[in-house]
Design an enzyme around this catalytic site. Structure first.
Site, short mmCIF file in Angstrom:
data_model
loop_
_atom_site.label_atom_id
_atom_site.label_comp_id
_atom_site.label_asym_id
_atom_site.label_seq_id
_atom_site.Cartn_x
_atom_site.Cartn_y
_atom_site.Cartn_z
CG ASP A 186 -10.12 2.57 -5.19
OD1 ASP A 186 -10.11 2.80 -3.97
OD2 ASP A 186 -9.55 3.28 -6.04
CE1 TYR A 234 -6.10 7.83 -0.71
CE2 TYR A 234 -4.52 9.44 0.09
CZ TYR A 234 -5.61 8.63 0.30
OH TYR A 234 -6.24 8.63 1.54
CE1 TYR A 293 -2.89 0.27 -5.57
CE2 TYR A 293 -0.62 0.97 -5.23
CZ TYR A 293 -1.90 0.77 -4.75
OH TYR A 293 -2.18 1.09 -3.45
#
Length: 425
Positions: free
Chosen positions: A238, A376, A304
């Site tokens: 992103d 996601y 992440y």
């Protein structure tokens, strides 16, 4: 018929050069050029028949093209002068008349249509050998650095310079930098709205002033003296996310490069200086064109780091239990609402390989999630109004939102991105 009888029949069709005569018997003996075969047959027939020896002149088949191998090689070498290349390939556009002559010769002699080899094949080989001698490059039949096409009808050499490729990994160290150029939606990238500078982008044509592409690709294009450079990433993070630690694999493709053999250590230093701390690149290598597809298609897992804010106070044990339940679980996710405008609204299943984290206070936590490519993770935390199941918010029965996201690792699921067969160093 014997080979001498075939040679007599060929010579009886009209004036033939040694190459066109010898080409009928290109599959006989090795280590000889067709011109050598033709000359030997011409001499042998003259001796056997006790006839005067005559050189072949004004060939009715190739109309003199076989006498121009050296000329074509010089034209081709001149056409790519100024380009650095180590591999090449030669093709030839033969006028229909000469192709028909080549076929008629075999028909008149009574040979199979595919006897020996075609005029085009001989031109490619003989001119190709001479180009190699002139340039020091080698023939490659896969994807050479340059493709040369001889057009016999126009006496021109068409050139196609294939792209060069640089593989590496990038770290994005500042937020609000997209991976590639992001055209402004208001003006469709023109920078203008009703004849005036677009308010949405200030007239630049882009939503963001900089991108990873704009901070790296121009340096590679300049180093290789190419016409254009295109950035290919292994997925993308992103725009508000950092890309840290090992970085994300990428390939920069340079169109029509005049230089190929660049020092990747120097290139890495130049890119990092140009990016001025906003982006860093590592592990640069010259690569093959297959590396673009590999970067785009290889299945990859991602890790992440996230800052998360909860709607209500959360107990440490409850967080630990919720993460343990997500660890190793297969998640069902409908396409997130934030991306349904550009992606099909379908349900995907993805696996969470590892989930861990801890509270920084009763309403905030720092998480680390390692998951299958395409997971996601923001919606894994928030549930996206129930479109992701299970989710951290659902398991804790409270709202949860990611306030900061960093990608810290991107690795091939079954094998590394960088393999020797795809690199040139």
């Amino acid at each position: 018929m014997s080979i001498l009888e075939d040679a007599r029949a060929a010579l009886a069709t009209g004036p033939l050069c040694d190459s066109c005569l010898g080409r009928l018997f290109a599959d006989r003996s090795f280590g000889l050029a067709n011109a050598e075969r033709g000359h030997a047959l011409r001499v042998t027939v003259a001796l056997a028949d006790d006839d005067p020896f005559e050189e072949g002149e004004d060939c009715w088949v190739c109309e003199g093209e076989c006498d121009r191998f050296d000329w074509w090689a010089e034209q081709a070498a001149s056409a790519v002068r100024g380009y650095e290349f180590d591999t090449y390939q030669v093709g030839t556009k033969v006028p229909p008349l000469l192709e028909e002559n080549d076929e008629l010769l075999r028909e008149d002699v009574g040979l199979d249509p595919d006897a020996g080899e075609a005029l085009k094949t001989e031109l490619n080989r003989e001119v190709g050998k001479r180009i190699g001698d002139l340039t020091g490059a080698e023939v490659e039949f896969g994807r050479p650095a340059v493709q040369l096409t001889l057009d016999l009808a126009t006496d021109e050499v068409e050139t196609h310079v294939n792209s060069a490729f640089v593989y590496g990994r990038y770290r994005k160290l500042e937020r609000d930098i997209p991976q590639t150029k992001w055209p402004c939606n208001d003006c469709n990238g023109t920078g203008l709205w009703q004849g005036e500078p677009c308010d949405g982008c200030g007239g630049s044509g882009y939503r963001y002033d900089e991108s990873v592409e704009q901070l790296s690709a121009p340096v590679v294009r300049e180093a290789m003296d190419g016409e254009e450079a295109v950035f290919h990433g292994a997925g993308r993070e992103d725009v508000d996310a950092l890309m840290l630690d090992s970085g994300r694999p990428f390939v920069i493709e340079v169109m029509e490069p005049r230089k190929r053999d660049v020092d990747t250590d120097d290139l890495e230093a130049d890119i990092n200086a140009f990016a001025d701390g906003k982006v860093e690149v590592t592990d640069l290598h010259l690569a093959t064109h297959e590396m673009v597809e590999r970067v785009k298609e290889l299945d990859a897992s991602k890790t992440y780091r996230m800052d998360v804010e909860f709607g209500e106070p959360v107990d440490a044990d409850a967080l630990r239990d919720a993460l343990a339940e997500l660890d190793g679980t297969t998640i069902e996710q409908e396409t997130p609402q934030r991306v349904t405008h550009r992606r099909a609204d379908i349900t995907r299943t993805r696996t969470v390989y590892d989930a861990e984290g801890e509270l920084t206070d009763e309403r905030h936590a720092e998480l680390r999630i390692h998951g299958e490519g395409g997971l996601y993770v923001k919606e894994l935390v928030s549930s996206d109004e129930g479109r992701t199941e299970p989710s951290l918010a659902g398991l804790l029965d409270t709202d949860a939102v990611v306030t900061a996201l960093d990608v810290i690792d991107v690795q091939g699921e079954d094998e590394p991105f960088a393999k020797a067969e795809y690199l040139k160093e």
